[in-house]
Design an enzyme around this catalytic site. Structure first.
Site, PDB file in Angstrom:
ATOM      1  N   CYS A   1       1.032  -1.531   0.416  1.00 28.88           N
ATOM      2  CA  CYS A   1       0.266  -0.114  -0.054  1.00 28.88           C
ATOM      3  C   CYS A   1       0.969   0.671   0.285  1.00 28.88           C
ATOM      4  CB  CYS A   1      -0.529  -0.142   1.673  1.00 28.88           C
ATOM      5  SG  CYS A   1      -2.355   1.705   2.063  1.00 28.88           S
TER       6      CYS A   1
ATOM      7  N   HIS B   1       7.228  10.343  -4.050  1.00 28.33           N
ATOM      8  CA  HIS B   1       8.369   9.684  -4.318  1.00 28.33           C
ATOM      9  C   HIS B   1       7.556   7.403  -4.163  1.00 28.33           C
ATOM     10  CE1 HIS B   1      11.711   7.706  -0.947  1.00 28.33           C
ATOM     11  NE2 HIS B   1      10.648   6.947  -0.988  1.00 28.33           N
TER      12      HIS B   1
ATOM     13  N   ILE C   1       0.705   4.946  -0.403  1.00 32.65           N
ATOM     14  CA  ILE C   1      -0.261   6.419  -0.100  1.00 32.65           C
ATOM     15  C   ILE C   1       0.590   8.041  -0.696  1.00 32.65           C
ATOM     16  CG2 ILE C   1      -1.447   7.322   1.236  1.00 32.65           C
ATOM     17  CD1 ILE C   1      -1.552   5.166   3.643  1.00 32.65           C
TER      18      ILE C   1
HETATM   19  C1  DLZ Z   1       9.224   5.432   1.637  1.00 34.24           C
HETATM   20  C2  DLZ Z   1       8.557   5.122   1.774  1.00 34.24           C
HETATM   21  C3  DLZ Z   1       7.309   6.064   1.717  1.00 34.24           C
HETATM   22  C4  DLZ Z   1       8.177   7.113   1.780  1.00 34.24           C
HETATM   23  N1  DLZ Z   1       6.285   5.373   1.284  1.00 34.24           N
HETATM   24  C5  DLZ Z   1       5.751   4.025   2.004  1.00 34.24           C
HETATM   25  C6  DLZ Z   1       4.447   3.713   1.166  1.00 34.24           C
HETATM   26  O1  DLZ Z   1       3.887   4.547   1.881  1.00 34.24           O
HETATM   27  N2  DLZ Z   1       4.106   2.523   1.077  1.00 34.24           N
HETATM   28  C7  DLZ Z   1       4.885   1.389   1.334  1.00 34.24           C
HETATM   29  O2  DLZ Z   1       5.026   0.104   1.033  1.00 34.24           O
HETATM   30  N3  DLZ Z   1       6.836   2.094   1.694  1.00 34.24           N
HETATM   31  C8  DLZ Z   1       7.023   3.128   1.486  1.00 34.24           C
HETATM   32  N4  DLZ Z   1       8.241   3.418   1.825  1.00 34.24           N
HETATM   33  C9  DLZ Z   1       9.803   2.419   1.637  1.00 34.24           C
HETATM   34  C10 DLZ Z   1       9.672   2.001   0.353  1.00 34.24           C
HETATM   35  O3  DLZ Z   1       8.634   1.422  -0.092  1.00 34.24           O
HETATM   36  C11 DLZ Z   1      10.903   1.275   0.841  1.00 34.24           C
HETATM   37  O4  DLZ Z   1      10.918   0.239   1.500  1.00 34.24           O
HETATM   38  C12 DLZ Z   1      12.195   2.198   1.052  1.00 34.24           C
HETATM   39  O5  DLZ Z   1      12.360   3.726  -0.038  1.00 34.24           O
HETATM   40  C13 DLZ Z   1      13.848   1.092   0.662  1.00 34.24           C
HETATM   41  O6  DLZ Z   1      13.835   0.772   0.033  1.00 34.24           O
END
Ligand code: DLZ
Length: 161
Positions: free
Chosen positions: A89, A97, A91
């Site tokens: 998920c 990002h 968001i």
């Molecule tokens: C860094 C990040 C951000 C800002 N938002 C999410 C998100 O909404 N959902 C999600 O599954 N992962 C997020 N991540 C983490 C990234 O997927 C990843 O784990 C990091 O950038 C490390 O590679």
């Protein structure tokens, strides 16, 4: 969002093959775990309801959605596994990002699927808000985990012929 017009857990219009004998891997992102845990629970219940046995459901966790495709690759390397379901998920935030992660997962899922000649299911929620995510993780629009599980069974059946 198109899924607002469709309940993600409504499969009455479609024929679902029996999942007995299928071995399904599930990789779950730990980011937004209150949502991804609900996707996982929906997927597992739907697999069980459709004939897949508990011992043939393998669940692995990765830190975030960006890592889903590497997790799927590890599952697909296992010759006994027929299919990998990716559950995450992301968001929408104020930075780009969101776009980088969603694009990487979509491309990565396709790449792993074609590399291993196995279905890899895109169970990634990409909502604007947490509420929209909850609506699609066992809320008023159903559960995308259920949809991913049915897609997995259908695709394994398609491949097995
Ligand atoms: C860094 C990040 C951000 C800002 N938002 C999410 C998100 O909404 N959902 C999600 O599954 N992962 C997020 N991540 C983490 C990234 O997927 C990843 O784990 C990091 O950038 C490390 O590679």
């Amino acid at each position: 969002m198109s899924s607002a017009l469709k309940n993600l857990s409504d499969f009455n219009h479609t024929t679902i093959p029996n999942g007995a004998g299928m071995r399904i891997g599930i990789v779950v992102a730990e980011w937004n775990i209150e949502v991804t845990g609900a996707l996982r629970d929906g997927a597992i219940k739907t697999l069980l309801d459709n004939g897949v046995i508990e011992n043939d459901i393998i669940v692995k966790y990765v830190p975030g959605s960006f890592e889903l495709t590497f997790g799927a690759q590890l599952l697909c390397e296992d010759k006994s596994i027929d299919c990998a379901i990716c559950l995450g998920c992301v968001i929408q935030g104020e930075t780009r990002h969101f776009d980088f992660i969603c694009d990487a997962v979509a491309q990565g899922v396709t790449n792993v699927s074609l590399k291993y000649n196995k279905p890899v299911i895109f169970g990634l929620l990409t909502p604007n808000t947490l509420q929209q995510a909850q609506d699609r993780a066992g809320g008023k629009h159903g559960n995308k985990g259920d949809e991913a599980a049915i897609t997995a069974i259908k695709m394994v059946s398609l491949k097995k012929g």
